[in-house]
Design a protein around this motif. Structure first.
Motif, short mmCIF file in Angstrom:
data_model
loop_
_atom_site.label_atom_id
_atom_site.label_comp_id
_atom_site.label_asym_id
_atom_site.label_seq_id
_atom_site.Cartn_x
_atom_site.Cartn_y
_atom_site.Cartn_z
N GLN A 152 0.84 -1.20 0.00
CA GLN A 152 0.00 0.00 0.00
C GLN A 152 0.88 1.26 0.00
OE1 GLN A 152 -2.44 0.41 3.51
NE2 GLN A 152 -4.17 1.12 2.29
N GLY A 153 0.51 2.22 -0.82
CA GLY A 153 1.33 3.42 -0.93
C GLY A 153 1.04 4.43 0.15
N ARG A 185 4.02 -4.55 -8.16
CA ARG A 185 4.30 -3.15 -7.82
C ARG A 185 4.91 -3.02 -6.43
NH1 ARG A 185 -0.34 1.12 -6.17
NH2 ARG A 185 0.31 0.38 -4.14
N1 GLN Z 1 -3.34 4.76 -3.40
C1 GLN Z 1 -2.73 3.80 -2.54
C2 GLN Z 1 -2.02 2.78 -3.39
O1 GLN Z 1 -2.22 2.74 -4.57
C3 GLN Z 1 -3.69 3.03 -1.69
C4 GLN Z 1 -4.88 3.71 -1.18
C5 GLN Z 1 -5.87 2.75 -0.64
O2 GLN Z 1 -5.55 1.85 0.14
N2 GLN Z 1 -7.09 2.86 -1.05
O3 GLN Z 1 -1.31 1.98 -2.87
#
Ligand code: GLN
Ligand code: PMP
Length: 387
Positions: free
Chosen positions: A35-36, A365
């Protein structure tokens, strides 16, 4: 009860991959490059501004529906300062619960059942859900490795009499592709020729390396048909605050506001004050953010390549897409499910972002918005995969 409880438009969506993989990271003690979210919070004085707003009673009760005036003005100033775009804070800016709500509200406002929405895949997971909620149909156009450039002929071919809008994300999650000015112009020309709306997800606008971010709304003829979406999460490293915004024409903002009112009505009162302050941070803040992330990108990309991953160098975002086929792997989902036990690392299988599962079968990713020592630790753990 014979009927499934979840309505059939949303059947099959399940739990998001991010929730699932972050839970696995916690359960296994793995390093979470899934998770980003950054592992260091944003500027201390911005955090303090939020705390002070809570303490002094700013935003503790429902803020105004469209967002506090200070934040709407700060968003308008930001669009002017970085892109030369003028928006009226009163009629052309709407504050939302993150970009997620902005996109959902836009889809619910602008689509009729049966409409088609074109998006480049792999796409961020909420797009498919939001398009489905609106009863519309998604039409993917695949970005292909190794460079993930948009295929403009395929985009043109995907447009039909039912196409209502293009949902565009640049810098692009998960591939890191950043549209060039020429590509943006070509997409804009198609939108204009076919009278389409464009919703642009620009949450990674300040995370670009050696490239410029070109908002579609800056291109001639596009301001009036573009709903521009962004948020504070990535730019200021406060992903939990969920403060986002929409900028567009009064008519489009009003349409999106109509649905937004009945999703959350409002959210994050005190955080809105803090984000207003953050948006006004000096240029050096924005430059340092990108400089710091570029170093991390190079660290992780170099390390992954050395281990044997095929690495697709991103021009933007804080994600690196890799291919695990050179490691002898055939399936990215299986690879990611095994990775916490095998190597003590969590990553995201990009296949979940594709309708064309084959196109992303072996793509994985990794997020690099983590401290350098955490990235080093992940790399030394992943070294067990080297053949
Ligand atoms: N945008 C973040 C990602 O792509 C995750 C956000 C979310 O958990 N909804 O990892
Ligand atoms: N769009 C993209 C492409 C994203 O990666 C994310 C997520 N993190 C969002 C939208 C959601 O942003 P927010 O956290 O502001 O809702």
């Amino acid at each position: 009860m014979k009927r499934p409880l979840l309505n059939r438009r949303l059947g099959g969506l399940g739990t998001t991959i991010f929730a699932e993989m972050s839970a696995r990271a916690v359960a296994t003690g793995a390093v979470n490059l899934g998770q980003g979210f950054p592992d260091v919070d944003g500027p201390a004085d911005i955090a303090e501004a939020a705390a002070e707003a809570v303490r002094t009673g700013k935003g503790n009760q429902y803020p105004p529906g469209p967002g506090i005036p200070e934040l709407r003005t700060a968003v308008a100033d930001h669009q002017q300062r970085f892109y030369g775009l003028a928006y009226d804070p009163d009629t052309e800016v709407l504050v939302t619960a993150g970009a997620t709500e902005a996109i959902a509200a836009a889809m619910l406002a602008l689509l009729e059942p049966g409409d088609e929405v074109i998006a480049f895949e792999p796409y961020y997971d909420s797009y498919a859900a939001n398009i489905a909620m609106a009863g519309a149909t998604r039409v993917p156009v695949t970005l292909k490795a190794p460079d993930f450039r948009p295929d403009l002929d395929r985009l043109r071919d995907a447009i039909t009499g039912k196409t209502r809008l293009i949902l565009l994300n640049s810098p692009h999650n998960p591939t890191g592709m950043v549209l060039t000015r020429a590509e943006a112009r070509a997409i804009a020309d198609l939108a204009m020729a076919h009278d389409l709306l464009v919703v642009t997800d620009e949450v990674y606008e300040h995370l670009v390396y050696d490239r410029e971010h070109v908002p579609l709304a800056t291109l001639d003829g596009m301001r009036e048909r573009t709903v521009c979406v962004s948020s504070a999460g990535k730019t200021f490293s406060f992903t939990g605050w969920k403060v986002g915004w929409v900028t567009s024409t009064p008519a489009l903002v009003s349409a999106v506001r109509t649905t937004k009112q009945f999703l959350t009505y409002v959210s994050g009162g005190p955080f809105q004050y803090a984000v207003a302050r953050a948006l006004a941070l000096p240029g050096a803040y924005y430059q340092n953010l990108a400089t710091d992330l570029r170093v991390k990108r190079d660290l992780l990309a170099g390390g992954l390549a050395e281990i044997g991953f095929e690495v697709y160098q991103p021009d933007g975002t804080y994600f690196i897409t890799t291919d695990v086929a050179p490691l002898g792997e055939r399936d990215g989902i299986e690879f990611c499910l095994n990775l916490p036990d095998k190597a003590g690392v969590v990553a995201i299988p990009s296949a979940v972002f594709y309708d064309d599962k084959e196109a992303g079968r072996t793509q994985v990713r990794f997020a690099f918005c983590k401290r350098a020592e955490v990235l080093q630790e992940a790399l030394s753990r992943l070294a067990v995969l080297a053949r």
